[in-house]
Design an enzyme around this catalytic site. Structure first.
Site, mmCIF file in Angstrom:
data_model
loop_
_atom_site.group_PDB
_atom_site.id
_atom_site.type_symbol
_atom_site.label_atom_id
_atom_site.label_comp_id
_atom_site.label_asym_id
_atom_site.label_seq_id
_atom_site.Cartn_x
_atom_site.Cartn_y
_atom_site.Cartn_z
ATOM 1 N N LYS A 32 -57.202 -7.095 -54.452
ATOM 2 C CA LYS A 32 -57.820 -6.431 -53.315
ATOM 3 C C LYS A 32 -57.414 -4.785 -53.643
ATOM 4 C CE LYS A 32 -55.789 -5.491 -49.395
ATOM 5 N NZ LYS A 32 -55.786 -4.243 -49.232
ATOM 6 N N ASP A 59 -61.206 -2.931 -49.995
ATOM 7 C CA ASP A 59 -60.749 -2.984 -48.505
ATOM 8 C C ASP A 59 -60.609 -1.578 -47.998
ATOM 9 O OD1 ASP A 59 -59.410 -3.656 -45.935
ATOM 10 O OD2 ASP A 59 -57.415 -3.613 -46.953
ATOM 11 N N LEU A 60 -61.816 -0.965 -47.579
ATOM 12 C CA LEU A 60 -61.924 0.623 -47.117
ATOM 13 C C LEU A 60 -61.949 0.714 -45.863
ATOM 14 C CD1 LEU A 60 -64.098 1.959 -49.980
ATOM 15 C CD2 LEU A 60 -61.605 1.852 -49.809
ATOM 16 N N LYS A 61 -62.140 -0.432 -44.934
ATOM 17 C CA LYS A 61 -61.903 -0.516 -43.462
ATOM 18 C C LYS A 61 -62.704 0.617 -42.970
ATOM 19 C CE LYS A 61 -57.160 -2.385 -43.274
ATOM 20 N NZ LYS A 61 -56.883 -2.384 -44.592
ATOM 21 N N SER A 62 -64.172 0.460 -43.176
ATOM 22 C CA SER A 62 -65.078 1.590 -42.705
ATOM 23 C C SER A 62 -64.877 1.705 -41.135
ATOM 24 C CB SER A 62 -66.423 1.333 -42.916
ATOM 25 O OG SER A 62 -66.564 1.118 -44.338
ATOM 26 N N ASP A 64 -66.951 4.101 -38.487
ATOM 27 C CA ASP A 64 -67.753 5.212 -38.296
ATOM 28 C C ASP A 64 -68.993 4.990 -37.648
ATOM 29 O OD1 ASP A 64 -68.700 8.177 -38.734
ATOM 30 O OD2 ASP A 64 -67.780 8.071 -40.580
ATOM 31 N N PRO A 66 -72.749 3.940 -36.940
ATOM 32 C CA PRO A 66 -73.411 2.694 -37.510
ATOM 33 C C PRO A 66 -74.347 3.431 -38.756
ATOM 34 C CG PRO A 66 -73.620 2.634 -35.301
ATOM 35 C CD PRO A 66 -72.953 3.877 -35.442
ATOM 36 N N ASN A 67 -75.041 4.454 -38.590
ATOM 37 C CA ASN A 67 -75.664 5.012 -39.687
ATOM 38 C C ASN A 67 -74.858 5.222 -40.965
ATOM 39 O OD1 ASN A 67 -78.169 5.796 -41.029
ATOM 40 N ND2 ASN A 67 -77.394 7.752 -40.998
ATOM 41 N N THR A 68 -73.793 5.822 -40.784
ATOM 42 C CA THR A 68 -72.796 6.349 -41.939
ATOM 43 C C THR A 68 -72.272 5.133 -42.515
ATOM 44 O OG1 THR A 68 -72.134 8.321 -40.668
ATOM 45 C CG2 THR A 68 -70.609 7.482 -42.333
ATOM 46 N N THR A 118 -52.197 -6.135 -38.910
ATOM 47 C CA THR A 118 -51.031 -7.059 -39.017
ATOM 48 C C THR A 118 -49.614 -6.072 -38.688
ATOM 49 O OG1 THR A 118 -51.029 -7.125 -41.213
ATOM 50 C CG2 THR A 118 -51.685 -9.208 -39.777
ATOM 51 N N ARG A 180 -45.384 -13.168 -46.166
ATOM 52 C CA ARG A 180 -44.262 -12.898 -46.620
ATOM 53 C C ARG A 180 -43.413 -14.399 -47.029
ATOM 54 N NH1 ARG A 180 -46.143 -8.765 -47.219
ATOM 55 N NH2 ARG A 180 -45.097 -6.902 -46.385
ATOM 56 N N GLY A 209 -49.690 -8.583 -51.161
ATOM 57 C CA GLY A 209 -49.114 -7.158 -51.946
ATOM 58 C C GLY A 209 -47.834 -7.234 -52.391
ATOM 59 N N ARG A 210 -46.902 -6.438 -51.666
ATOM 60 C CA ARG A 210 -45.702 -6.488 -52.025
ATOM 61 C C ARG A 210 -44.695 -7.643 -52.673
ATOM 62 N NH1 ARG A 210 -44.968 -2.129 -47.200
ATOM 63 N NH2 ARG A 210 -46.302 -3.745 -46.583
HETATM 64 O O1 C5P Z 1 -47.807 -5.411 -49.235
HETATM 65 P P1 C5P Z 1 -48.603 -6.390 -48.173
HETATM 66 O O2 C5P Z 1 -48.560 -7.784 -48.566
HETATM 67 O O3 C5P Z 1 -47.997 -5.966 -46.859
HETATM 68 O O4 C5P Z 1 -49.934 -5.679 -48.325
HETATM 69 C C1 C5P Z 1 -50.821 -6.255 -47.412
HETATM 70 C C2 C5P Z 1 -52.070 -5.529 -47.772
HETATM 71 O O5 C5P Z 1 -53.187 -5.941 -46.682
HETATM 72 C C3 C5P Z 1 -52.410 -4.304 -47.665
HETATM 73 O O6 C5P Z 1 -53.242 -3.481 -48.917
HETATM 74 C C4 C5P Z 1 -52.874 -3.820 -46.406
HETATM 75 O O7 C5P Z 1 -53.633 -2.619 -46.475
HETATM 76 C C5 C5P Z 1 -53.907 -4.929 -46.176
HETATM 77 N N1 C5P Z 1 -54.160 -5.256 -44.817
HETATM 78 C C6 C5P Z 1 -53.038 -5.623 -43.793
HETATM 79 N N2 C5P Z 1 -53.478 -6.019 -42.492
HETATM 80 C C7 C5P Z 1 -54.594 -5.684 -42.007
HETATM 81 C C8 C5P Z 1 -55.689 -5.668 -43.060
HETATM 82 C C9 C5P Z 1 -55.388 -5.318 -44.447
HETATM 83 O O8 C5P Z 1 -52.112 -5.688 -44.196
HETATM 84 N N3 C5P Z 1 -55.097 -6.165 -40.754
#
Ligand code: C5P
Length: 235
Positions: A32, A59-62, A64, A66-68, A118, A180, A209-210
Site C-alpha cells: 500500500k 491509498d490517497l483517500k480522495s 473533493d 465529484p468532477n475533481t 480506524t 496489531r 504497516g508498523r
Molecule cells: O502502521 P499501521 O498498521 O497503523 O498503518 C495502517 C495504514 O492504513 C496507514 O497507512 C493508514 O494510512 C491506513 N489506514 C488506516 N485507517 C483507515 C484507512 C487507512 O489506518 N481507515
C-alpha cells in the site's frame, strides 16, 4: 478470492521502501502506497513498483467535488493499480464519479470507500464531526451509501466487517487496517484487532504497516499475518 495482506509502505523516502522490499528477495508482497511515499516519489514510484509486478493499493483517500475526483481517479487508472480509496463522507455523487473515472480508464482499479478512520473514536465522531449516531451506525450507513453508489468495497475496522457485509453483500470487499499482534502497541490507532480476529470476522484483505515495517523481522511478521489469513490461528 485470495485474501491479501497489503504492507503499508509508510516510509519517508522511496529508497527506504525499496531497501525494505529487498528483504523479501524474490517474493513480491502486496503493498500500500499512501501519502508519504506518493508525495515523495509520485507516479514515477508507483509505475516502478507496477513494472516490478507488485500488487498495489494506492491509498490517497480522495475527498473533493465529484468532477475533481473523477479527473483524479481517471489519471490514476492509467496504471495497473488494484485498489484506490475515496472518503465515503464525500457523498454518493463523489463516489459515483470515482467509479466512473475508474471504469472509463484502461485499468479499472477497485474503488474502496473509507467509512470512519480506524483512528477515530466515538468521542471524536460526536464532538468533532458533530455526527449524532454511534460509530457502528455511522460505519454501516456509509457502507450502504458506498455500496449503492457502486463502490467495490469499504475500509473499516475489523469489528465492523460483519455489519458491513450484512447491510451490503458478501462479495462487497472489506479491507481492514488497524491490525496489531496480540499485545502490540496501538500507536495512533484506536479500533484495533489481531490478524486472527480479522480472519474470523471475514475481512477480505488486511492493511498492516508498523507491526511489519518496524518489526525486527519484517518477513516473518508478514508471514505470520498470512498464516492467519489462511486460517492458521496465530494471535
Ligand atoms: O502502521 P499501521 O498498521 O497503523 O498503518 C495502517 C495504514 O492504513 C496507514 O497507512 C493508514 O494510512 C491506513 N489506514 C488506516 N485507517 C483507515 C484507512 C487507512 O489506518 N481507515
Amino acid at each position: 478470492m485470495e485474501k491479501k495482506c497489503y504492507i503499508a509502505l509508510d516510509f519517508v523516502t522511496t529508497e527506504e521502501a525499496i531497501d525494505f522490499l529487498d528483504l523479501f528477495h524474490d517474493d513480491l508482497p502486496p503493498v500500500k502506497i499512501g501519502m508519504s511515499l506518493f508525495y515523495r516519489g509520485g507516479l514515477g514510484f508507483v509505475e516502478e513498483l507496477c513494472q516490478k509486478g507488485y500488487d498495489i493499493f494506492l491509498d490517497l483517500k480522495s475527498h473533493d467535488i465529484p468532477n475533481t475526483v473523477y479527473l483524479g481517479v481517471s489519471q490514476l487508472s492509467q496504471f495497473p493499480i488494484d485498489l484506490l480509496t475515496v472518503h465515503a463522507l464525500g457523498g454518493s455523487d463523489m463516489i459515483k464519479a470515482a467509479v466512473s473515472g475508474s471504469k472509463e480508464a484502461p485499468y479499472h482499479p477497485k474503488i474502496l470507500a473509507i467509512t470512519q478512520l480506524t483512528s477515530t473514536t466515538q468521542e471524536q465522531l460526536t464532538n468533532e464531526q458533530g455526527i449524532n449516531e454511534s460509530l457502528n451506525d455511522s460505519v454501516s450507513r456509509l457502507a450502504k451509501l458506498a455500496y449503492s453508489a457502486g463502490a467495490d468495497g469499504t475500509v473499516s475496522a475489523v469489528d465492523e466487517v460483519p455489519r458491513i457485509k450484512a447491510v451490503t453483500e458478501k462479495n462487497f470487499l472489506c479491507v481492514t487496517p488497524g491490525i496489531r499482534f496480540e499485545g502490540g502497541a496501538h500507536q495512533d490507532q484506536k479500533r484495533v484487532a489481531t490478524p486472527a480476529q480479522a480472519f474470523k470476522n471475514g475481512a477480505d484483505h488486511l492493511v498492516v504497516g508498523r507491526p511489519i515495517i518496524h518489526s525486527e523481522d519484517p518477513v516473518s511478521s508478514y508471514h505470520q499475518v498470512i498464516k492467519c489469513l489462511e486460517g492458521v490461528d496465530y494471535k
